[in-house]
Enzyme design. Sequence first.
Site, PDB file in Angstrom:
ATOM      1  N   HIS A 107       0.856  -1.185   0.000  1.00  0.00           N
ATOM      2  CA  HIS A 107       0.000   0.000   0.000  1.00  0.00           C
ATOM      3  C   HIS A 107       0.897   1.240   0.000  1.00  0.00           C
ATOM      4  O   HIS A 107       1.551   1.545   0.997  1.00  0.00           O
ATOM      5  CB  HIS A 107      -0.901   0.020   1.234  1.00  0.00           C
ATOM      6  CG  HIS A 107      -1.938  -1.059   1.246  1.00  0.00           C
ATOM      7  ND1 HIS A 107      -2.983  -1.081   0.362  1.00  0.00           N
ATOM      8  CD2 HIS A 107      -2.076  -2.152   2.043  1.00  0.00           C
ATOM      9  CE1 HIS A 107      -3.752  -2.144   0.606  1.00  0.00           C
ATOM     10  NE2 HIS A 107      -3.203  -2.804   1.611  1.00  0.00           N
ATOM     11  N   HIS A 117      -0.715  -6.555  -5.298  1.00  0.00           N
ATOM     12  CA  HIS A 117      -0.834  -7.801  -4.546  1.00  0.00           C
ATOM     13  C   HIS A 117      -0.246  -8.928  -5.381  1.00  0.00           C
ATOM     14  O   HIS A 117      -0.378  -8.944  -6.609  1.00  0.00           O
ATOM     15  CB  HIS A 117      -2.305  -8.106  -4.242  1.00  0.00           C
ATOM     16  CG  HIS A 117      -2.565  -9.556  -3.938  1.00  0.00           C
ATOM     17  ND1 HIS A 117      -3.074 -10.433  -4.875  1.00  0.00           N
ATOM     18  CD2 HIS A 117      -2.363 -10.281  -2.809  1.00  0.00           C
ATOM     19  CE1 HIS A 117      -3.190 -11.627  -4.328  1.00  0.00           C
ATOM     20  NE2 HIS A 117      -2.762 -11.572  -3.088  1.00  0.00           N
ATOM     21  N   ARG A 121       2.409 -20.017  -4.284  1.00  0.00           N
ATOM     22  CA  ARG A 121       2.199 -21.007  -3.224  1.00  0.00           C
ATOM     23  C   ARG A 121       2.299 -22.426  -3.781  1.00  0.00           C
ATOM     24  O   ARG A 121       2.128 -22.662  -4.980  1.00  0.00           O
ATOM     25  CB  ARG A 121       0.831 -20.795  -2.575  1.00  0.00           C
ATOM     26  CG  ARG A 121      -0.320 -20.846  -3.559  1.00  0.00           C
ATOM     27  CD  ARG A 121      -1.634 -20.405  -2.926  1.00  0.00           C
ATOM     28  NE  ARG A 121      -2.737 -20.457  -3.881  1.00  0.00           N
ATOM     29  CZ  ARG A 121      -3.048 -19.475  -4.715  1.00  0.00           C
ATOM     30  NH1 ARG A 121      -2.349 -18.353  -4.690  1.00  0.00           N
ATOM     31  NH2 ARG A 121      -4.053 -19.612  -5.569  1.00  0.00           N
ATOM     32  N   HIS A 157       0.475  -5.868 -17.752  1.00  0.00           N
ATOM     33  CA  HIS A 157      -0.038  -7.055 -18.439  1.00  0.00           C
ATOM     34  C   HIS A 157       0.965  -7.648 -19.420  1.00  0.00           C
ATOM     35  O   HIS A 157       1.030  -8.878 -19.574  1.00  0.00           O
ATOM     36  CB  HIS A 157      -1.360  -6.724 -19.133  1.00  0.00           C
ATOM     37  CG  HIS A 157      -2.518  -6.780 -18.192  1.00  0.00           C
ATOM     38  ND1 HIS A 157      -3.259  -7.920 -17.975  1.00  0.00           N
ATOM     39  CD2 HIS A 157      -3.066  -5.827 -17.389  1.00  0.00           C
ATOM     40  CE1 HIS A 157      -4.209  -7.678 -17.097  1.00  0.00           C
ATOM     41  NE2 HIS A 157      -4.111  -6.411 -16.715  1.00  0.00           N
TER      42      HIS A 157
END
Length: 323
Positions: A107, A117, A121, A157
């Site tokens: 932020h 963000h 994982r 992108h």
Amino acid sequence: MITNTYGSVSLEKLEAVKAHLLDFQKRLCADLEKEESSNQSFAQDEWLRKEGGGGLSNVIEGGAVFEKGGVNFSHVMGRNLPPSATATRPELAGRPFHATGVSIVIHPVNPYVPTSHANVRFFLAPATEEHEEIWWFGGGFDLTPYYGFEDDAIHWHKTAKKACDPFGEYLYPKFKESCDRYFFLKHRQEPRGVGGIFFDDFSEHGFENSFGFMKSVAEAYGAAYLPIVAKRKSTSFGEREKSFQLYRRGRYVEFNLVYDRGTLFGLQSNGRTESILMSLPPEVSWKYNWQPETGSPEEKLYKVFLTPQDWIDYKPATISTET
């Protein structure tokens, strides 16, 4: 072989992923600190989870560039997967598991620098007498601007596409669409931002290929975000821009507390609350039935940047901001 309370299983693959994630966390924090013009740096906070596992939270607060940010590593294990993890995979209910990853939320102070963000994982359900081993990778990154710039969205992108293409040119459009669909506030009927890529349950062409894809996505996050920070962090702003930033941050909070599967997984698995809720901004505001002024930069955010676009072949002339 590593022995733990869930039996003796081969975890060489898990250890390789963990080593890479910890190295990625360290390098990314160093790169972000180079953009911070104050003396603030990431504070490290190591924690343990009584049910098994733990993590290393790296958090920065009160900087001149980064108002709050976290780059958090975790590795948790358990005897039974929480409901959020088995909602789409009911066959995993009751299985022991390992879940490890790095989660990132930044932020910024300046409203002209977007919030970002990312996470990468790895999930492993070890083999048991009744079940075969199951594993997969997941992750992605998305961008939440307050004042949109076409150049930033295109760069974001194109960097995502570049990360995907070596593993299959079909992956970027697939995972862009998945990102647009996932980071959507249903109760507001609006996207959270300009999207990016989002993938889950990824195990295509074996472990090494899938691990390589996760690495590529992780490295692409810094390549996508840091140039935007460097370009926008010194832009002048006033009370109007800061007020709008705080208002739009409310959408970020709403998504993370209502829809985000990572938040739900962390809380349901009895993870460390401080690290899980690190993603929330330090200051935020809500206004009743607020609407942007016609022709304003705030209206452009809604009409251009909070509408899914083909940012790879973006053509500004095709976008109308008329009411």
